[in-house]
Motif scaffolding. Structure first.
Motif, PDB file in Angstrom:
ATOM      1  N   LEU A 123       0.833  -1.208   0.000  1.00 56.34           N
ATOM      2  CA  LEU A 123       0.000   0.000   0.000  1.00 56.34           C
ATOM      3  C   LEU A 123       0.868   1.259   0.000  1.00 56.34           C
ATOM      4  O   LEU A 123       0.568   2.230  -0.714  1.00 56.34           O
ATOM      5  N   THR A 124       1.944   1.242   0.787  1.00 52.28           N
ATOM      6  CA  THR A 124       2.849   2.393   0.819  1.00 52.28           C
ATOM      7  C   THR A 124       3.484   2.625  -0.552  1.00 52.28           C
ATOM      8  O   THR A 124       3.582   3.773  -1.024  1.00 52.28           O
ATOM      9  N   ILE A 125       3.906   1.552  -1.203  1.00 54.78           N
ATOM     10  CA  ILE A 125       4.494   1.652  -2.546  1.00 54.78           C
ATOM     11  C   ILE A 125       3.468   2.231  -3.525  1.00 54.78           C
ATOM     12  O   ILE A 125       3.777   3.140  -4.306  1.00 54.78           O
ATOM     13  N   ALA A 126       2.248   1.708  -3.500  1.00 53.94           N
ATOM     14  CA  ALA A 126       1.214   2.171  -4.424  1.00 53.94           C
ATOM     15  C   ALA A 126       0.885   3.644  -4.209  1.00 53.94           C
ATOM     16  O   ALA A 126       0.728   4.416  -5.157  1.00 53.94           O
ATOM     17  N   VAL A 127       0.804   4.042  -2.932  1.00 58.44           N
ATOM     18  CA  VAL A 127       0.499   5.443  -2.608  1.00 58.44           C
ATOM     19  C   VAL A 127       1.618   6.360  -3.094  1.00 58.44           C
ATOM     20  O   VAL A 127       1.372   7.388  -3.742  1.00 58.44           O
ATOM     21  N   LEU A 128       2.875   6.010  -2.790  1.00 58.00           N
ATOM     22  CA  LEU A 128       4.000   6.866  -3.170  1.00 58.00           C
ATOM     23  C   LEU A 128       4.145   6.964  -4.687  1.00 58.00           C
ATOM     24  O   LEU A 128       4.386   8.050  -5.230  1.00 58.00           O
ATOM     25  N   ALA A 129       4.011   5.835  -5.384  1.00 57.51           N
ATOM     26  CA  ALA A 129       4.167   5.842  -6.839  1.00 57.51           C
ATOM     27  C   ALA A 129       3.101   6.710  -7.500  1.00 57.51           C
ATOM     28  O   ALA A 129       3.388   7.493  -8.417  1.00 57.51           O
ATOM     29  N   SER A 130       1.857   6.586  -7.043  1.00 57.58           N
ATOM     30  CA  SER A 130       0.785   7.393  -7.620  1.00 57.58           C
ATOM     31  C   SER A 130       0.903   8.848  -7.196  1.00 57.58           C
ATOM     32  O   SER A 130       0.607   9.756  -7.976  1.00 57.58           O
ATOM     33  N   PHE A 131       1.345   9.071  -5.955  1.00 60.36           N
ATOM     34  CA  PHE A 131       1.533  10.427  -5.446  1.00 60.36           C
ATOM     35  C   PHE A 131       2.469  11.212  -6.367  1.00 60.36           C
ATOM     36  O   PHE A 131       2.224  12.375  -6.683  1.00 60.36           O
ATOM     37  N   VAL A 132       3.535  10.550  -6.815  1.00 56.90           N
ATOM     38  CA  VAL A 132       4.508  11.184  -7.709  1.00 56.90           C
ATOM     39  C   VAL A 132       3.827  11.671  -8.982  1.00 56.90           C
ATOM     40  O   VAL A 132       4.006  12.814  -9.413  1.00 56.90           O
ATOM     41  N   SER A 133       3.027  10.794  -9.599  1.00 53.40           N
ATOM     42  CA  SER A 133       2.369  11.135 -10.861  1.00 53.40           C
ATOM     43  C   SER A 133       1.350  12.257 -10.678  1.00 53.40           C
ATOM     44  O   SER A 133       1.309  13.217 -11.453  1.00 53.40           O
ATOM     45  N   PHE A 134       0.520  12.162  -9.632  1.00 56.22           N
ATOM     46  CA  PHE A 134      -0.504  13.175  -9.410  1.00 56.22           C
ATOM     47  C   PHE A 134       0.111  14.506  -8.989  1.00 56.22           C
ATOM     48  O   PHE A 134      -0.358  15.571  -9.394  1.00 56.22           O
TER      49      PHE A 134
END
Length: 455
Positions: free
Chosen positions: A13-24
């Motif tokens: 979940l942390t990986i998914a949040v951080l990766a998407s956070f970067v794009s958004f």
């Protein structure tokens, strides 16, 4: 909620949040940096349009192919490639010596960004099941909303206090942390035997979007009669038509056209076209005009839309619950109409600028309409498709929203009359309102409450 998760689930979940956070985050920081980029590298309004649209062209074209790429290479591998590519492109943008170099680097960043969001969601859906999956997606959605909130503020502060170049380095730290967590995850990657990437479809989609966008952005400079405009525009239109034919005939299409047989799916995506075109147009024009026309600093321009984002964070879950109770049609009709009213309130902006009386009322009304629209729209689109196809349905809707924004920003020069002065700002406000009314009309006529998925 996270205390009931296993260690692997928390890391995923942390990986998914951080990766998407970067794009958004990157999608929202750039608007407030546009005037500074144009001052430093030159090029005026067309440069500002290309800085945004170079990213959106490749993002919109390749976000659909990311799913099949994950099937071929594995989700973790694709996520790692996306993160490294995004980081390298960000450094290149920060060091850009010319506007042309920056635009090319933004296009490459869009390709990398297209790999992040679908792969992040795929990791969540493959790791979580049942109610835990819904909670995990809720946490992921909340984090991406925080990125929307933080982007303009962070971008504005960096532009004013340091440099616009450092705005694009904000995401390097979270990228590094995400890559470190991926290395520690020890997650067994999944590949689907026989899966293939539709390279031809991706090329046709990118060529189609690129040709049309080039014609729209450069048309005010050269005119529609110039072969340098109508030839790329025609090639782009033909390429995109070829992309649709390819999706009809391909064995494993990126965008299965059969999804559009569902009434709420096609109607929801039609509403998405109008609503997200209006959102992108409004975000671009307001961020640029408040700095270049009204004379605000980048930080204050970033703060200007904060009330709208706060309303969305505070009320979106409540609106989602009400939509689940009464159905999405009412909210998807009234929400865009309220946003249209908010856009028209921006006609109060005058030469003797005052944010509190001329801009804030429109921002608040716009935010209320946005809050009433987004959750019901997402629920209507995804609820129209069987759950096992929700991933591709989400990817298609995401791509539709990105392409709608892409075309709206490409048409900015034509909408504002060539210059983003006060008259151009007012024309953009009226055009935004008109798009929202079309979105409301599409929802009212097309959306049905409580349809079975077969309909």
């Amino acid at each position: 909620m996270t205390d009931t998760m296993t260690r692997e689930q928390r890391v995923v979940l942390t990986i998914a949040v951080l990766a998407s956070f970067v794009s958004f985050l990157d999608g929202t920081v750039v608007n407030v940096a546009l005037p500074a980029i144009a001052r430093d590298l030159g090029g005026g309004l067309s440069t500002q349009q290309w800085v945004v649209d170079a990213y959106l062209v490749t993002l919109g074209a390749f976000i659909l192919v990311a799913g099949s790429l994950s099937d071929v290479l594995g989700r973790v591998v694709v996520l790692r490639i996306g993160l490294v590519g995004f980081g390298v492109a960000s450094v290149a943008i920060a060091a850009a010596p010319t506007a042309e170099f920056l635009i090319v680097a933004r296009a490459l960043q869009g390709v990398a960004g297209a790999l992040l969001v679908p792969s992040s969601l795929a990791l969540i859906t493959s790791t979580f099941r049942g109610p835990a999956q819904a909670r995990a997606i809720g946490i992921w959605t909340g984090a991406t909303t925080v990125a929307m909130l933080a982007g303009p503020l962070v971008g504005g502060v960096f532009v004013d206090a340091l440099s616009w170049r450092l705005v694009f380095l904000v995401n390097v730290l979270p990228i590094g942390v995400t890559l470190w967590l991926l290395a520690r995850l020890g997650h067994r990657d999944h590949r689907r035997p026989g899966a293939r990437v539709d390279v031809l479809g991706a090329v046709l989609c990118a060529a189609g979007l690129g040709g049309v966008v080039f014609a729209l952005i450069e048309q005010p400079n050269l005119g529609w009669g110039s072969p340098l405009i109508w030839i790329p525009g025609l090639i782009g239109a033909l390429a995109f038509a070829g992309f649709l034919v390819r999706q009809r005939l391909a064995r494993e299409p990126m965008m299965p056209l059969g999804l559009f047989r569902s009434r709420n799916f096609w109607a929801g995506n039609l509403a998405t076209v109008f609503v997200y075109a209006a959102l992108s147009l409004n975000g671009f024009v307001v961020s640029v005009y408040l700095q270049q026309g009204a004379g605000l600093s980048a930080t204050l321009a970033g703060l200007a839309s904060l009330p709208s984002t706060i309303l969305m964070i505070a009320l979106s879950s409540r609106m989602g619950a009400l939509s689940g109770r009464f159905g999405p049609r009412l909210f998807m009709t009234l929400g865009p109409l309220v946003m249209a009213a908010g856009a028209l309130l921006l006609l109060n902006v005058r030469g003797d600028f005052d944010y509190w009386t001329q801009v804030l009322p429109g921002v608040i009304v716009f935010g209320l309409g946005l809050t009433a629209t987004v959750s019901p729209l997402t629920a209507a689109v995804l609820g129209a498709i069987d759950s096992e196809r929700s991933g591709i349905a989400s990817a298609v809707n995401n791509a539709v929203s990105r392409v709608a924004g892409l075309l709206a920003i490409a048409a900015v020069s034509s909408i504002v009359g060539g210059a983003l002065d006060l008259d151009g700002f007012h024309r953009a406000a009226v055009f935004t309102a008109a798009l929202m009314v079309l979105g409301a009309t599409a929802s009212f006529l097309g959306i049905r409450n409580h349809l079975s998925r077969a309909e």
